[in-house]
Design an enzyme around this catalytic site. Structure first.
Site, PDB file in Angstrom:
ATOM      1  N   GLU A  36      -6.498  -7.450  -1.034  1.00  0.00           N
ATOM      2  CA  GLU A  36      -7.000  -7.373   0.335  1.00  0.00           C
ATOM      3  C   GLU A  36      -8.450  -6.923   0.341  1.00  0.00           C
ATOM      4  OE1 GLU A  36      -4.949  -4.904   3.111  1.00  0.00           O
ATOM      5  OE2 GLU A  36      -2.947  -5.540   2.483  1.00  0.00           O
ATOM      6  N   GLU A  91       0.837  -1.205   0.000  1.00  0.00           N
ATOM      7  CA  GLU A  91       0.000   0.000   0.000  1.00  0.00           C
ATOM      8  C   GLU A  91       0.874   1.259   0.000  1.00  0.00           C
ATOM      9  OE1 GLU A  91      -4.144  -1.531   2.064  1.00  0.00           O
ATOM     10  OE2 GLU A  91      -2.724  -0.458   3.321  1.00  0.00           O
TER      11      GLU A  91
END
Length: 747
Positions: A323, A166
């Site tokens: 995710e 991320e």
């Protein structure tokens, strides 16, 4: 997976598919064995087998475990984990272990810590507490990536490199001295000389002219409003710098393992700071993280937008859901658990919209740390829980959908989204505060509810092949990108543009001569002034083809005139501009005829046009309101709609249906409210995903839609096989409350 030469010069033709060795779709999630003793790790492998897990992301936050002190390494636990996963037939997306710097690094080198715009230093104790601009940190991060790559380059479990994690989630903007140096270097490369920079930034205003690049700072907190183009360029710079950080790690991995694909998990749909369209060519496969908002009743629509955006970043190729959550998260104000069946619906909605993987954060719920209340595949309650039983059932469902892998979503509607336009739109000192996602969400939701599948694309994307193009609040646009929208209308597409679009060029300079600037000629509308509405103020707009009583709007109105031939679909009834055009439509001849709508042409009065067209105008010459007309007619003329105000949800829904019908993109049968029907297509077969987000049983048409067949499917005939049950199904298809059906339909 796309094959190309990467921007770094590596030939990607020899890279193996990321899902090689996986039978069907991927299923799994982040695995953090370093948080648990060995007896739990052994149990993990057995439970993964039970659930049908075939891939995990590993070592994402493992730097301090692998290297607890500088130069001292403990690989044994990771070696053992890799070997156990391979023995169990589970593939690994192995991370570079760089997503959180170890405490010894920030203590030894505090200069790598990031800073806020007011100079506040952000310290160790969380994750991403580093400046990606600082060469010292970059050297350490690249060094760790190289060590991981050399150790596991030939490990048979290795499927994919998971670069960092991320990137930019918590440190997307940095004002540290290292960032300032990097910003100046970026500006030198972008502009070449100071004259070009001064011209782009308009530095003649407020005595800001620069005589040296050394005088340029990041846009720190200052006395008044900052320079708009400086702010915009700082956003561009940071997005580019985060991508460059990814490239540094990726190139290190590729030198050692040229056959192994690389990616990083994006946060498309929830993060404003990174221009992910500009990242696409550097990712061997696009991966995305998505988390729903428990308090939002439309959270499944936002999930769909994120998935469609991920597919748009991937250029239509299948992608990875890296995710999402099995149930509650830990970071919302009220972290409510998901309802029964919601995890299945969330997961398969991503698959419906192009994902070839269903992955979660994380495998086992943590017992300590900031994310200990974040749900996982194995919950705190263990395997004697409804959540675990649902996880095992989901694993079975994902396995049953294996043949969907590699198929593609087909859409004939494009929604144009642009990060630089987002950054520029939401700056200060505008006529009113316009939130860029506002109209993106409004028009996306309306099309979703109509059952229209949407590709979310950048303005630089070729719009050929789309019959409907929606352009919400594209405040900033280049000449070349504006021309693509015009070309779509000239080709025969229906184009809809909303207020505050086409106003400035790529340097955030006003396009003079009247708004909406870049789209003025295409729309046949010239706006002299904006008249934003006050807090709580609203207006009514009406027209002959609108529902009785007209529509409600707020936030924005414009003082406009229209050229000959432009239909006024709706005019303001009240507010500061009664009688002025609020919604217009111009027929665009094939090949275009911009001379008839020149900015220099004398516009006719609003009242005269309204009188000629009737109070609301019509849907088009020879086309009744609400009728799509023939395909031949649509190919000879296009249309350009302008919505110059912020319509209520009901107003957006009405106009969305009008333009979707005109463009011929509506499904052949109405989709029940709260139900999504999406199709993935492969050679000789379609996969129809029907997902019921309501608490009542519904029926939908599972036959092939009119745009993909010559005739409507016979409703009573067997249309295919439900992959989740193995049963032959007929249309209309019954979907239980909160349920999902996935039907294989032969083409």
């Amino acid at each position: 997976m796309r094959r190309r030469t990467s921007p770094s010069g590596f030939d990607t033709a020899g890279i193996r598919p990321w899902n090689a060795g996986i039978d069907g779709l991927a299923f799994g999630g982040d695995y953090n064995p370093e948080q648990w003793p060995d007896d739990v790790r052994l149990e993990d492998i057995e439970l993964m087998r039970e659930a049908g897990v075939n891939i995990v992301s590993l070592a994402i936050f493992a730097w301090a475990t692998v290297e607890p002190r500088e130069g001292e390494f403990d690989w044994a636990w990771l070696d053992t984990t890799m070997d156990r996963l391979h023995a169990a037939g589970i593939r690994v997306a192995l991370a570079t272990a760089t997503a959180a710097a170890p405490p010894w690094l920030t203590r030894k080198h505090p200069e790598i810590l990031p800073q806020r715009s007011d100079g506040t230093v952000l310290h160790q104790g969380s994750r991403q507490t580093y400046s990606i601009h600082h060469p010292v940190f970059r050297d350490y991060a690249v060094g760790m990536a190289e060590r991981v790559a050399r150790r596991y380059a030939d490990h048979p479990a290795l499927a994919l490199w998971h670069v960092d994690n991320e990137i930019g989630c918590h440190n997307p903007r940095d004002w540290s001295p290292a960032a300032a140096d990097a910003f100046r270097d970026w500006l030198r490369e972008r502009y070449g000389d100071l004259d070009d920079l001064n011209e782009a930034w308009g530095t003649a205003f407020w005595s800001q002219r620069y005589g040296s690049f050394d005088d340029v700072l990041p846009p720190r907190d200052t006395t008044a409003f900052g320079n708009p183009t400086q702010l915009l360029d700082f956003d561009r710079f940071n997005s580019d710098a985060l991508l460059d950080y990814y490239r540094d790690l990726r190139d290190t991995l590729r030198e050692i393992t040229p056959h192994v694909p690389t990616t990083t998990n994006l946060m498309a749909g929830s993060h404003k700071e990174m221009d992910y369209f500009s990242w696409a060519d550097d990712l061997d496969v696009v991966a995305n993280d998505n988390y729903t908002l428990a308090a939002d009743p439309d959270r499944h629509l936002l999930l769909s937008l994120s998935a469609d955006l991920s597919r748009g970043i991937a250029g239509g190729d299948p992608w990875i859901l890296m995710e999402h959550s099995t149930s509650a998260v830990n970071w919302q104000s009220r972290n409510r658990a998901k309802q029964p069946g919601e995890m299945l619906r969330n997961s398969l909605a991503h698959v419906a919209r192009g994902s070839d993987a269903v992955m979660f954060f994380q495998w086992r719920a943590s017992k300590a740390g900031a994310e200990k209340y974040h749900s996982a595949l194995v919950p705190h309650a263990g395997t004697d829980s409804d959540l675990w039983r649902d996880v095992v059932a989901l694993g079975g469902a994902v396995k049953a959908l294996g043949e969907v892998r590699g198929s593609r979503v087909v859409a004939r509607t494009a929604l144009v989204l642009d990060w630089p336009a987002w950054w520029a739109c939401e700056q200060d000192v505008h006529p009113t505060q316009v939130q860029y996602p506002d109209q993106v969400l409004a028009w996306y939701k309306a099309l979703w509810r109509l059952g229209v599948t949407v590709d979310v694309v950048p303005p630089s994307r070729d719009l050929d092949g789309y019959d409907l193009v929606v352009v919400p609040t594209l405040y900033l646009v280049s000449d070349a990108d504006a021309a693509r929208v015009r070309a779509a209308a000239e080709r025969g597409a229906t184009v809809l543009i909303t207020y505050f679009s086409g106003i400035v060029d790529e340097n955030d300079h006003i396009r003079l001569g009247g708004y909406p600037g870049a789209y003025r000629d295409l729309l046949g509308v010239r706006t002299e002034e904006f008249f934003p509405l006050q807090e709580g103020e609203s207006v009514r707009v009406s027209g002959a083809s609108l529902p009785g009583g007209g529509l409600t709007a707020d936030l924005w109105t414009e003082k406009s005139t229209v050229t000959d031939g432009v239909e006024v679909i709706a005019a303001y009834d009240d507010g500061p501009l009664p009688g002025g055009p609020a919604i217009t439509r111009r027929t665009v001849p094939a090949g275009g005829d911009p001379g008839t709508v020149s900015a220099a042409a004398a516009p006719v009065s609003t009242a005269g046009t309204a009188a000629a067209a009737g109070p609301g105008g019509s849907a088009g010459p020879g086309v009744p309101a609400g009728s799509a007309g023939s395909a031949a007619a649509r190919s000879s003329t296009g249309s350009a709609w302008y919505v110059a105000t912020r319509l209520s949800d009901e107003g957006v829904a009405h106009i969305a249906r009008r333009v979707a019908d005109e463009a011929g993109v509506l499904p052949s049968a109405a989709v029940p409210e709260g139900v999504e029907v999406v199709r993935r297509v492969a050679d000789g077969v379609e996969f129809v995903f029907a997902i019921n987000h309501t608490d009542a049983e519904v029926t939908v048409d599972a036959g092939r839609p009119a745009p993909l067949s010559d005739t409507d499917a016979a409703l009573a005939a067997v249309v295919g096989t439900d992959l989740l049950t193995g049963e032959d199904v007929t249309s209309p298809l019954t979907i239980p409350a909160g349920g999902v059906r996935v039907v294989r339909v032969p083409v």
